[in-house]
Design a protein around this motif. Structure first.
Motif, PDB file in Angstrom:
ATOM      1  N   UNK A  12       0.856  -1.086   0.092  1.00  0.00           N
ATOM      2  CA  UNK A  12       0.116   0.151  -0.005  1.00  0.00           C
ATOM      3  C   UNK A  12       0.850   1.229   0.030  1.00  0.00           C
ATOM      4  N   UNK A  13       0.227   2.352  -0.701  1.00  0.00           N
ATOM      5  CA  UNK A  13       1.208   3.610  -0.734  1.00  0.00           C
ATOM      6  C   UNK A  13       1.985   3.684  -1.826  1.00  0.00           C
ATOM      7  N   UNK A  14       2.502   5.025  -2.211  1.00  0.00           N
ATOM      8  CA  UNK A  14       3.338   5.144  -3.445  1.00  0.00           C
ATOM      9  C   UNK A  14       4.858   4.716  -2.725  1.00  0.00           C
ATOM     10  N   UNK A  15       5.780   4.580  -3.692  1.00  0.00           N
ATOM     11  CA  UNK A  15       7.061   4.126  -3.416  1.00  0.00           C
ATOM     12  C   UNK A  15       7.803   5.177  -2.501  1.00  0.00           C
ATOM     13  N   UNK A  16       7.341   6.561  -2.833  1.00  0.00           N
ATOM     14  CA  UNK A  16       7.716   7.781  -2.054  1.00  0.00           C
ATOM     15  C   UNK A  16       7.348   7.738  -0.632  1.00  0.00           C
ATOM     16  N   UNK A  17       5.945   7.709  -0.544  1.00  0.00           N
ATOM     17  CA  UNK A  17       5.177   7.577   0.721  1.00  0.00           C
ATOM     18  C   UNK A  17       6.004   6.512   1.670  1.00  0.00           C
ATOM     19  N   UNK A  18       6.057   5.312   1.035  1.00  0.00           N
ATOM     20  CA  UNK A  18       6.597   4.236   1.833  1.00  0.00           C
ATOM     21  C   UNK A  18       8.070   4.399   2.100  1.00  0.00           C
ATOM     22  N   UNK A  19       8.979   5.100   1.251  1.00  0.00           N
ATOM     23  CA  UNK A  19      10.321   5.285   1.822  1.00  0.00           C
ATOM     24  C   UNK A  19      10.381   6.441   2.798  1.00  0.00           C
ATOM     25  N   UNK A  20       9.429   7.334   2.608  1.00  0.00           N
ATOM     26  CA  UNK A  20       9.485   8.485   3.904  1.00  0.00           C
ATOM     27  C   UNK A  20       9.191   7.823   5.025  1.00  0.00           C
ATOM     28  N   UNK A  44      17.076  11.418  -2.947  1.00  0.00           N
ATOM     29  CA  UNK A  44      16.256  10.800  -2.131  1.00  0.00           C
ATOM     30  C   UNK A  44      15.022  11.702  -2.006  1.00  0.00           C
ATOM     31  N   UNK A  45      15.148  12.937  -1.880  1.00  0.00           N
ATOM     32  CA  UNK A  45      13.812  14.044  -1.711  1.00  0.00           C
ATOM     33  C   UNK A  45      12.914  13.974  -3.045  1.00  0.00           C
ATOM     34  N   UNK A  46      13.662  13.812  -4.099  1.00  0.00           N
ATOM     35  CA  UNK A  46      12.987  13.580  -5.383  1.00  0.00           C
ATOM     36  C   UNK A  46      12.080  12.212  -5.383  1.00  0.00           C
ATOM     37  N   UNK A  47      12.654  11.451  -4.675  1.00  0.00           N
ATOM     38  CA  UNK A  47      11.914   9.987  -4.695  1.00  0.00           C
ATOM     39  C   UNK A  47      10.990   9.746  -3.725  1.00  0.00           C
ATOM     40  N   UNK A  48      11.223  10.634  -2.652  1.00  0.00           N
ATOM     41  CA  UNK A  48       9.869  10.574  -1.491  1.00  0.00           C
ATOM     42  C   UNK A  48       8.728  11.546  -2.113  1.00  0.00           C
ATOM     43  N   UNK A  49       9.118  12.604  -2.894  1.00  0.00           N
ATOM     44  CA  UNK A  49       8.171  13.567  -3.417  1.00  0.00           C
ATOM     45  C   UNK A  49       7.553  13.102  -4.857  1.00  0.00           C
ATOM     46  N   UNK A  50       7.905  12.013  -5.340  1.00  0.00           N
ATOM     47  CA  UNK A  50       7.298  11.328  -6.572  1.00  0.00           C
ATOM     48  C   UNK A  50       7.725  12.102  -7.682  1.00  0.00           C
TER      49      UNK A  50
END
Length: 64
Positions: A12-20, A44-50
């Motif tokens: 559940x959740x996006x990759x960015x949400x799950x990483x954060x 990493x910030x770009x990943x977390x913010x999709x």
């Protein structure tokens, strides 16, 4: 209206949400996690913010 906290179990959740959520559960800053896995804070910030998707190497580093 009350907001329900997000709980990330399974897929559940996006990759960015799950990483954060995982990073915060480990009490790591973006800088600390980046240093551990060899990825910049900005990436990493770009990943977390999709704003980008992780490379295969980044995913592997996160799993180890």
């Amino acid at each position: 209206m009350k907001k329900t906290p997000k709980v990330f179990i399974g897929t559940e959740g996006s990759i960015g949400d799950r990483l954060n959520a995982w990073r915060k559960s480990q009490s790591l800053t973006l800088i600390e996690l980046g240093t551990l896995i060899g990825v910049s804070q900005g990436s990493l910030s770009e990943l977390e913010n999709e704003k980008s998707l992780p490379s295969a190497g980044t995913l592997r580093s996160l799993c180890l």
